[in-house]
Design a protein around this motif. Structure first.
Motif, PDB file in Angstrom:
ATOM      1  N   PRO A   1       6.245   4.637  -8.397  1.00 48.03           N
ATOM      2  CA  PRO A   1       7.563   4.351  -8.970  1.00 48.03           C
ATOM      3  C   PRO A   1       8.557   3.794  -7.945  1.00 48.03           C
ATOM      4  CG  PRO A   1       6.757   6.428  -9.825  1.00 48.03           C
ATOM      5  CD  PRO A   1       5.807   6.012  -8.722  1.00 48.03           C
ATOM      6  N   THR A   2       8.424   4.204  -6.701  1.00 40.91           N
ATOM      7  CA  THR A   2       9.258   3.628  -5.641  1.00 40.91           C
ATOM      8  C   THR A   2       8.768   2.232  -5.286  1.00 40.91           C
ATOM      9  OG1 THR A   2       9.779   5.796  -4.706  1.00 40.91           O
ATOM     10  CG2 THR A   2      10.017   3.906  -3.243  1.00 40.91           C
ATOM     11  N   MET A   3       7.482   2.086  -5.078  1.00 42.47           N
ATOM     12  CA  MET A   3       6.914   0.829  -4.593  1.00 42.47           C
ATOM     13  C   MET A   3       6.922  -0.287  -5.623  1.00 42.47           C
ATOM     14  SD  MET A   3       6.506   1.657  -1.537  1.00 42.47           S
ATOM     15  CE  MET A   3       5.595   0.262  -0.895  1.00 42.47           C
ATOM     16  N   GLU A   4       7.104   0.055  -6.897  1.00 40.69           N
ATOM     17  CA  GLU A   4       7.103  -0.990  -7.924  1.00 40.69           C
ATOM     18  C   GLU A   4       8.224  -2.006  -7.705  1.00 40.69           C
ATOM     19  OE1 GLU A   4       7.937  -0.061 -12.060  1.00 40.69           O
ATOM     20  OE2 GLU A   4       9.128   1.660 -11.443  1.00 40.69           O
TER      21      GLU A   4
ATOM     22  N   VAL B   1      -1.975  -4.553  -4.535  1.00 39.02           N
ATOM     23  CA  VAL B   1      -1.424  -3.201  -4.531  1.00 39.02           C
ATOM     24  C   VAL B   1      -2.590  -2.228  -4.411  1.00 39.02           C
ATOM     25  CG1 VAL B   1      -0.070  -1.521  -5.842  1.00 39.02           C
ATOM     26  CG2 VAL B   1       0.483  -3.965  -6.013  1.00 39.02           C
ATOM     27  N   ALA B   2      -2.454  -1.265  -3.494  1.00 41.39           N
ATOM     28  CA  ALA B   2      -3.551  -0.310  -3.296  1.00 41.39           C
ATOM     29  C   ALA B   2      -3.008   1.056  -2.895  1.00 41.39           C
ATOM     30  CB  ALA B   2      -4.507  -0.817  -2.221  1.00 41.39           C
ATOM     31  N   ILE B   3      -3.718   2.083  -3.317  1.00 51.54           N
ATOM     32  CA  ILE B   3      -3.436   3.451  -2.887  1.00 51.54           C
ATOM     33  C   ILE B   3      -4.389   3.731  -1.734  1.00 51.54           C
ATOM     34  CG2 ILE B   3      -3.459   5.883  -3.524  1.00 51.54           C
ATOM     35  CD1 ILE B   3      -3.008   4.868  -6.471  1.00 51.54           C
ATOM     36  N   ILE B   4      -3.795   3.946  -0.552  1.00 50.53           N
ATOM     37  CA  ILE B   4      -4.575   4.184   0.660  1.00 50.53           C
ATOM     38  C   ILE B   4      -3.882   5.309   1.417  1.00 50.53           C
ATOM     39  CG2 ILE B   4      -5.364   3.203   2.842  1.00 50.53           C
ATOM     40  CD1 ILE B   4      -5.299   0.434   1.479  1.00 50.53           C
TER      41      ILE B   4
ATOM     42  N   ILE C   1       0.840  -1.191   0.000  1.00 50.92           N
ATOM     43  CA  ILE C   1       0.000   0.000   0.000  1.00 50.92           C
ATOM     44  C   ILE C   1       0.877   1.243   0.000  1.00 50.92           C
ATOM     45  CG2 ILE C   1      -1.938  -1.184   1.081  1.00 50.92           C
ATOM     46  CD1 ILE C   1      -1.173   0.156   3.733  1.00 50.92           C
ATOM     47  N   MET C   2       0.298   2.321  -0.513  1.00 49.57           N
ATOM     48  CA  MET C   2       1.033   3.583  -0.568  1.00 49.57           C
ATOM     49  C   MET C   2       0.056   4.727  -0.418  1.00 49.57           C
ATOM     50  SD  MET C   2       1.744   3.023  -4.567  1.00 49.57           S
ATOM     51  CE  MET C   2       1.575   1.268  -4.267  1.00 49.57           C
ATOM     52  N   GLY C   3       0.573   5.851   0.051  1.00 45.71           N
ATOM     53  CA  GLY C   3      -0.275   6.994   0.314  1.00 45.71           C
ATOM     54  C   GLY C   3      -0.733   7.740  -0.919  1.00 45.71           C
TER      55      GLY C   3
ATOM     56  N   VAL D   1      12.925   0.181   6.089  1.00 45.54           N
ATOM     57  CA  VAL D   1      14.056   0.021   5.181  1.00 45.54           C
ATOM     58  C   VAL D   1      14.599   1.399   4.823  1.00 45.54           C
ATOM     59  CG1 VAL D   1      13.222  -2.204   4.287  1.00 45.54           C
ATOM     60  CG2 VAL D   1      12.548  -0.071   3.147  1.00 45.54           C
ATOM     61  N   ALA D   2      15.675   1.423   4.088  1.00 45.54           N
ATOM     62  CA  ALA D   2      16.296   2.681   3.689  1.00 45.54           C
ATOM     63  C   ALA D   2      15.357   3.499   2.798  1.00 45.54           C
ATOM     64  CB  ALA D   2      17.594   2.407   2.937  1.00 45.54           C
ATOM     65  N   ILE D   3      15.599   4.778   2.748  1.00 42.77           N
ATOM     66  CA  ILE D   3      14.795   5.686   1.930  1.00 42.77           C
ATOM     67  C   ILE D   3      14.758   5.183   0.489  1.00 42.77           C
ATOM     68  CG2 ILE D   3      14.616   8.042   1.011  1.00 42.77           C
ATOM     69  CD1 ILE D   3      16.097   8.933   3.623  1.00 42.77           C
ATOM     70  N   GLY D   4      13.549   4.984  -0.014  1.00 42.48           N
ATOM     71  CA  GLY D   4      13.364   4.568  -1.400  1.00 42.48           C
ATOM     72  C   GLY D   4      13.667   3.108  -1.690  1.00 42.48           C
ATOM     73  N   ASN D   5      13.978   2.313  -0.678  1.00 40.44           N
ATOM     74  CA  ASN D   5      14.408   0.935  -0.931  1.00 40.44           C
ATOM     75  C   ASN D   5      13.267  -0.067  -0.769  1.00 40.44           C
ATOM     76  OD1 ASN D   5      15.800  -1.424  -1.322  1.00 40.44           O
ATOM     77  ND2 ASN D   5      17.560  -0.799  -0.107  1.00 40.44           N
ATOM     78  N   ALA D   6      12.279   0.054  -1.628  1.00 32.65           N
ATOM     79  CA  ALA D   6      11.145  -0.873  -1.600  1.00 32.65           C
ATOM     80  C   ALA D   6      11.559  -2.287  -1.971  1.00 32.65           C
ATOM     81  CB  ALA D   6      10.045  -0.379  -2.538  1.00 32.65           C
ATOM     82  N   GLN D   7      12.658  -2.435  -2.699  1.00 33.54           N
ATOM     83  CA  GLN D   7      13.136  -3.779  -3.018  1.00 33.54           C
ATOM     84  C   GLN D   7      13.452  -4.545  -1.729  1.00 33.54           C
ATOM     85  OE1 GLN D   7      16.653  -4.068  -5.498  1.00 33.54           O
ATOM     86  NE2 GLN D   7      16.521  -6.279  -5.589  1.00 33.54           N
ATOM     87  N   ASN D   8      14.148  -3.903  -0.794  1.00 29.58           N
ATOM     88  CA  ASN D   8      14.440  -4.574   0.470  1.00 29.58           C
ATOM     89  C   ASN D   8      13.176  -4.852   1.271  1.00 29.58           C
ATOM     90  OD1 ASN D   8      17.150  -4.994   0.168  1.00 29.58           O
ATOM     91  ND2 ASN D   8      17.796  -3.492   1.682  1.00 29.58           N
ATOM     92  N   ALA D   9      12.193  -3.972   1.169  1.00 32.63           N
ATOM     93  CA  ALA D   9      10.923  -4.225   1.846  1.00 32.63           C
ATOM     94  C   ALA D   9      10.274  -5.484   1.280  1.00 32.63           C
ATOM     95  CB  ALA D   9       9.992  -3.030   1.704  1.00 32.63           C
TER      96      ALA D   9
END
Length: 174
Positions: A19-22, A37-40, A11-13, A117-125
């Protein structure tokens, strides 16, 4: 995008976080883990956020990855409402390069943990969510082990190439 019986909720705000969460989405796809995947938005759709957070575990979700920028309240608010593990992804912002997001996510009060996780690191998430699921799924655990082997081999291949080319030629080909 919602798959049948998703195990990870991403989920993302805002759609600007996509582009980050992809990268988290790509990890789920690479490991064949069903996800949604949802925008919340914690601020613009608070009732939707509450409903999602309170019901995700009843829908079969096992881990939530929540990306947010700026005030970045989404991960913490969701964590306060769900029994599931929540992984926060601080999204880079124009004003403070995501440091504001990071601080908002990591400064949770005792009793309401949010893995961060680190800033912008959705891969690690995504990888962390997969590893959490792998604790009770031997097939998935084998995929994680193979992924780690592939990382090792990638580094060894780079070292081999560096040894053969020398550092100047290696840099020139980067």
């Amino acid at each position: 995008m919602s798959q049948t019986n998703p195990l990870i909720g991403i989920i993302m705000g805002s759609d600007s976080d996509l582009p980050t969460m992809e990268k988290a989405i790509a990890v789920c796809e690479d490991f064949d883990v069903p996800h949604e995947v949802a925008i919340i938005s914690a601020h613009r759709t608070p009732e939707r956020m509450v409903e999602y957070a309170r019901n995700a575990h009843q829908q079969g979700i096992k881990v939530i990855i929540a990306g947010a920028g700026g005030a970045a309240h989404l991960p913490g608010m969701v964590a306060s409402l769900t029994p599931l593990p929540v992984i926060g992804v601080p999204v880079t912002t124009r004003q403070l390069n995501g440091v504001d997001s990071l601080y908002s996510i990591v400064q949770m009060p005792r009793g309401i943990p949010v893995a961060t996780v680190a800033i912008g690191n959705a891969q690690n998430a995504g990888l962390l969510a997969v590893q959490i699921l792998a604790t009770s799924d031997r097939t998935l655990q084998s995929k994680v082990e193979q992924y780690r082997q592939d990382l090792l081999q990638m580094v060894l291949d780079k070292q081999d190439r560096l040894d053969k080319l020398g550092y100047q030629s290696y840099i020139a080909q980067m």
